[in-house]
Write a protein that holds these residues in place. Structure first.
Motif, PDB file in Angstrom:
ATOM      1  N   GLN A 102      -4.047  14.454   3.072  1.00 35.02           N
ATOM      2  CA  GLN A 102      -4.077  13.092   3.526  1.00 35.02           C
ATOM      3  C   GLN A 102      -3.520  12.137   2.408  1.00 35.02           C
ATOM      4  N   SER A 103      -2.503  11.189   2.689  1.00 31.22           N
ATOM      5  CA  SER A 103      -2.131  10.428   1.690  1.00 31.22           C
ATOM      6  C   SER A 103      -2.642   9.054   1.631  1.00 31.22           C
ATOM      7  N   ILE A 104      -2.919   8.564   0.637  1.00 29.16           N
ATOM      8  CA  ILE A 104      -3.436   7.107   0.442  1.00 29.16           C
ATOM      9  C   ILE A 104      -2.506   6.153   0.865  1.00 29.16           C
ATOM     10  N   PRO A 105      -2.888   5.331   1.781  1.00 28.12           N
ATOM     11  CA  PRO A 105      -2.058   4.025   1.894  1.00 28.12           C
ATOM     12  C   PRO A 105      -1.769   3.265   0.963  1.00 28.12           C
ATOM     13  N   ASN A 106      -0.530   2.850   0.828  1.00 27.07           N
ATOM     14  CA  ASN A 106      -0.019   2.046  -0.394  1.00 27.07           C
ATOM     15  C   ASN A 106       0.933   0.854   0.318  1.00 27.07           C
ATOM     16  N   LYS A 107       1.249   0.823   1.471  1.00 26.07           N
ATOM     17  CA  LYS A 107       1.685  -0.328   2.121  1.00 26.07           C
ATOM     18  C   LYS A 107       1.284  -1.580   2.396  1.00 26.07           C
ATOM     19  N   GLY A 108       0.139  -1.679   1.790  1.00 28.45           N
ATOM     20  CA  GLY A 108      -0.636  -3.011   2.293  1.00 28.45           C
ATOM     21  C   GLY A 108      -1.603  -2.559   3.501  1.00 28.45           C
ATOM     22  N   VAL A 109      -2.682  -3.584   3.538  1.00 29.97           N
ATOM     23  CA  VAL A 109      -3.483  -3.564   4.644  1.00 29.97           C
ATOM     24  C   VAL A 109      -2.948  -3.871   6.079  1.00 29.97           C
ATOM     25  N   GLY A 110      -3.164  -2.938   6.964  1.00 31.22           N
ATOM     26  CA  GLY A 110      -2.856  -3.129   8.210  1.00 31.22           C
ATOM     27  C   GLY A 110      -3.626  -3.461   9.375  1.00 31.22           C
ATOM     28  N   ASP A 111      -3.384  -3.400  10.546  1.00 31.40           N
ATOM     29  CA  ASP A 111      -4.458  -3.429  11.855  1.00 31.40           C
ATOM     30  C   ASP A 111      -5.217  -1.773  11.752  1.00 31.40           C
ATOM     31  N   GLY A 112      -6.319  -2.129  12.382  1.00 29.94           N
ATOM     32  CA  GLY A 112      -7.132  -0.613  12.673  1.00 29.94           C
ATOM     33  C   GLY A 112      -7.671  -0.196  11.645  1.00 29.94           C
ATOM     34  N   ILE A 113      -8.419   0.937  11.737  1.00 33.64           N
ATOM     35  CA  ILE A 113      -9.041   1.543  10.444  1.00 33.64           C
ATOM     36  C   ILE A 113      -8.180   2.331   9.682  1.00 33.64           C
ATOM     37  N   PRO A 114      -8.120   2.103   8.471  1.00 35.67           N
ATOM     38  CA  PRO A 114      -7.290   2.834   7.499  1.00 35.67           C
ATOM     39  C   PRO A 114      -7.921   4.409   7.274  1.00 35.67           C
ATOM     40  N   ASN A 115      -6.758   5.232   6.863  1.00 37.46           N
ATOM     41  CA  ASN A 115      -7.330   6.413   6.783  1.00 37.46           C
ATOM     42  C   ASN A 115      -8.190   6.907   5.713  1.00 37.46           C
ATOM     43  N   THR A 116      -8.599   5.625   4.892  1.00 40.38           N
ATOM     44  CA  THR A 116      -9.425   5.570   3.668  1.00 40.38           C
ATOM     45  C   THR A 116     -11.073   5.637   4.176  1.00 40.38           C
ATOM     46  N   TYR A 117     -11.073   5.206   5.458  1.00 37.40           N
ATOM     47  CA  TYR A 117     -12.565   5.405   6.015  1.00 37.40           C
ATOM     48  C   TYR A 117     -13.059   6.636   6.063  1.00 37.40           C
ATOM     49  N   VAL A 118     -14.127   6.808   5.503  1.00 34.87           N
ATOM     50  CA  VAL A 118     -14.717   8.199   5.587  1.00 34.87           C
ATOM     51  C   VAL A 118     -16.077   8.356   6.545  1.00 34.87           C
ATOM     52  N   PRO A 119     -15.724   9.215   7.676  1.00 31.83           N
ATOM     53  CA  PRO A 119     -16.644   9.198   8.588  1.00 31.83           C
ATOM     54  C   PRO A 119     -18.199   9.449   8.181  1.00 31.83           C
ATOM     55  N   GLY A 120     -18.922   8.409   8.593  1.00 28.61           N
ATOM     56  CA  GLY A 120     -20.447   8.488   8.200  1.00 28.61           C
ATOM     57  C   GLY A 120     -20.835   8.026   7.021  1.00 28.61           C
ATOM     58  N   ARG A 121     -19.763   7.818   6.068  1.00 25.56           N
ATOM     59  CA  ARG A 121     -20.288   7.903   4.665  1.00 25.56           C
ATOM     60  C   ARG A 121     -21.414   6.595   4.456  1.00 25.56           C
ATOM     61  N   ASN A 122     -21.209   5.517   5.125  1.00 26.19           N
ATOM     62  CA  ASN A 122     -22.345   4.545   4.598  1.00 26.19           C
ATOM     63  C   ASN A 122     -23.610   4.881   5.405  1.00 26.19           C
ATOM     64  N   THR A 123     -23.479   5.643   6.366  1.00 33.59           N
ATOM     65  CA  THR A 123     -24.807   6.027   7.117  1.00 33.59           C
ATOM     66  C   THR A 123     -25.639   7.217   6.320  1.00 33.59           C
ATOM     67  N   VAL A 124     -24.652   7.776   5.624  1.00 30.51           N
ATOM     68  CA  VAL A 124     -25.201   9.097   4.926  1.00 30.51           C
ATOM     69  C   VAL A 124     -25.954   8.418   3.735  1.00 30.51           C
ATOM     70  N   PHE A 125     -25.212   7.468   2.872  1.00 26.47           N
ATOM     71  CA  PHE A 125     -25.525   6.800   1.635  1.00 26.47           C
ATOM     72  C   PHE A 125     -26.883   6.105   1.876  1.00 26.47           C
ATOM     73  N   ILE A 126     -26.943   5.369   2.955  1.00 22.79           N
ATOM     74  CA  ILE A 126     -27.812   4.298   3.174  1.00 22.79           C
ATOM     75  C   ILE A 126     -29.348   5.240   3.451  1.00 22.79           C
ATOM     76  N   ALA A 127     -28.945   6.224   4.234  1.00 26.29           N
ATOM     77  CA  ALA A 127     -29.950   7.078   4.336  1.00 26.29           C
ATOM     78  C   ALA A 127     -30.764   7.769   3.292  1.00 26.29           C
ATOM     79  N   LEU A 128     -29.776   8.244   2.148  1.00 28.14           N
ATOM     80  CA  LEU A 128     -30.358   8.756   0.896  1.00 28.14           C
ATOM     81  C   LEU A 128     -30.825   7.812   0.265  1.00 28.14           C
ATOM     82  N   GLY A 129     -30.312   6.525   0.390  1.00 26.25           N
ATOM     83  CA  GLY A 129     -31.170   5.410  -0.437  1.00 26.25           C
ATOM     84  C   GLY A 129     -32.410   4.816   0.271  1.00 26.25           C
ATOM     85  N   LEU A 130     -32.706   5.222   1.555  1.00 22.79           N
ATOM     86  CA  LEU A 130     -33.987   4.982   2.198  1.00 22.79           C
ATOM     87  C   LEU A 130     -34.782   6.026   1.899  1.00 22.79           C
TER      88      LEU A 130
END
Lengths: 225, 225
Positions: free
Chosen positions: A80-108
């Motif tokens: 997948q290509s990294i977007p480089n045309k500026g921030v648009g509407d919607g969720i960009p493809n740099t969003y990593v499914p579940g990443r924050n949920t996993v990282f916070i769980a490990l922090g806990l």
């Protein structure tokens, strides 16, 4: 009275370094926690090491948790290509499914083991309002879960999730980072996965726009290593 | 209509294998997900492989997430002894801080990436009522978080956490496992970390007591490999 312990999730970027410095300024004992999750911009982990050292953290742990095993994001899937045309509407493809949920769980998990009373996070909802897991309601729901997930939580003294930058925009974060004397030139924001910052991915653009606004274009991503 | 996809967290033990088989019986496409978290009874992962193969799962992923980096449990810290005097009051030292929160978070990440509509879990609240993260209120709070953590969740069609064994005791689980023709002799429950099941840790005791009760002492832990 002994210092309270805080776990700081430290990506190597500007936001989490600022959040960790805020916890330090509050007089807390800060343990850094960073993740190699198979991100293309793994170089941020070198920055995380340098920042942990600069901030003089008591401890800095690194953990492998290979989210690239299933991909689902341009950060963890090289096809997948990294977007480089500026921030648009919607969720960009740099969003990593579940990443924050996993990282916070490990922090806990680490917080519960070490008796830490807080987990400080660099997440903020202004720039990446497209990310579902950077919003205040998400964090409130996570706190409710944390309060039930451990003995200490059920007794009312479990770890608190602390996102001091939540309502700030990038200009405010940059100003706070400068006030806290964070070596911004040592932070790493670029998503491109190159050895030099690209200056055109969303993350570089947002960072650089803020730095230019506060008169510190010398710290723009392509000027740093 | 195409089959719905379910992620099954598969430890290699009896409970999660039974939960996975229930999802298969419901006609779902099941993807197994197992974790090497530095557990002393890593042998359970061999069992997870065999069970995934027996159940003919479409896919079985394994991920390293080394919770032993900070320990905090007799399962992840070899300096702590496994209890073998029977289940008492309070939380036993086999409780791993944050383990379920981490594993479910990883399940949600995979589910979001693959468009799975459910995560099936073997957790149950009867035997291990001492574990804070095996209770119905914990799971309800996690569902609330999951509903906010992803785009699909916010649109009302995110992954559902499904714990079909939640209110069952071990006798009921064993009966269901037998009905579903799960090869119980291939499941691994022992916590001791030895090559043979010990028969005296809490996990062996609870399993064996249930097997004896249903007249299948031939499947007791020390009789299996």
């Amino acid at each position: 009275m002994s210092k309270k312990t805080t776990i700081a999730l430290l990506s190597g970027g500007l936001d989490s370094a600022t959040a960790a410095a805020i916890a330090l300024e509050a007089g807390q004992n800060v343990i850094g926690l960073s993740f190699d999750y198979g991100q293309r911009h793994r170089k941020e982990l070198i920055a995380a090491n340098e920042l942990a050292s600069f901030l003089n953290l008591n401890e800095h742990l690194k953990l492998n948790v290979n989210l690239a095993a299933w991909g689902g994001s341009s950060l963890t899937d090289l096809e997948q290509s990294i977007p480089n045309k500026g921030v648009g509407d919607g969720i960009p493809n740099t969003y990593v499914p579940g990443r924050n949920t996993v990282f916070i769980a490990l922090g806990l998990s680490l917080a519960e083991t070490r008796g830490a009373t807080q987990i400080v996070l660099g997440i903020n909802s202004m720039d990446y309002s497209g990310y579902p897991d950077c919003r205040p309601d998400y964090l409130a729901a996570y706190q409710a879960l944390a309060n039930l997930s451990s003995k200490a939580g059920r007794e009312g003294h479990g770890a608190q999730l602390w996102a001091p930058l939540m309502k700030w925009n990038k200009v405010q974060i940059v100003k706070e980072a400068i006030r806290l004397k964070i070596p911004i030139e040592k932070t790493w924001s670029c998503y491109s996965g190159q050895n030099q910052a690209c200056g055109i991915c969303d993350s570089c653009r947002i960072r650089d726009a803020a730095l230019i606004k506060v008169g510190r274009s010398d710290l723009c991503s392509t000027n740093c290593i």
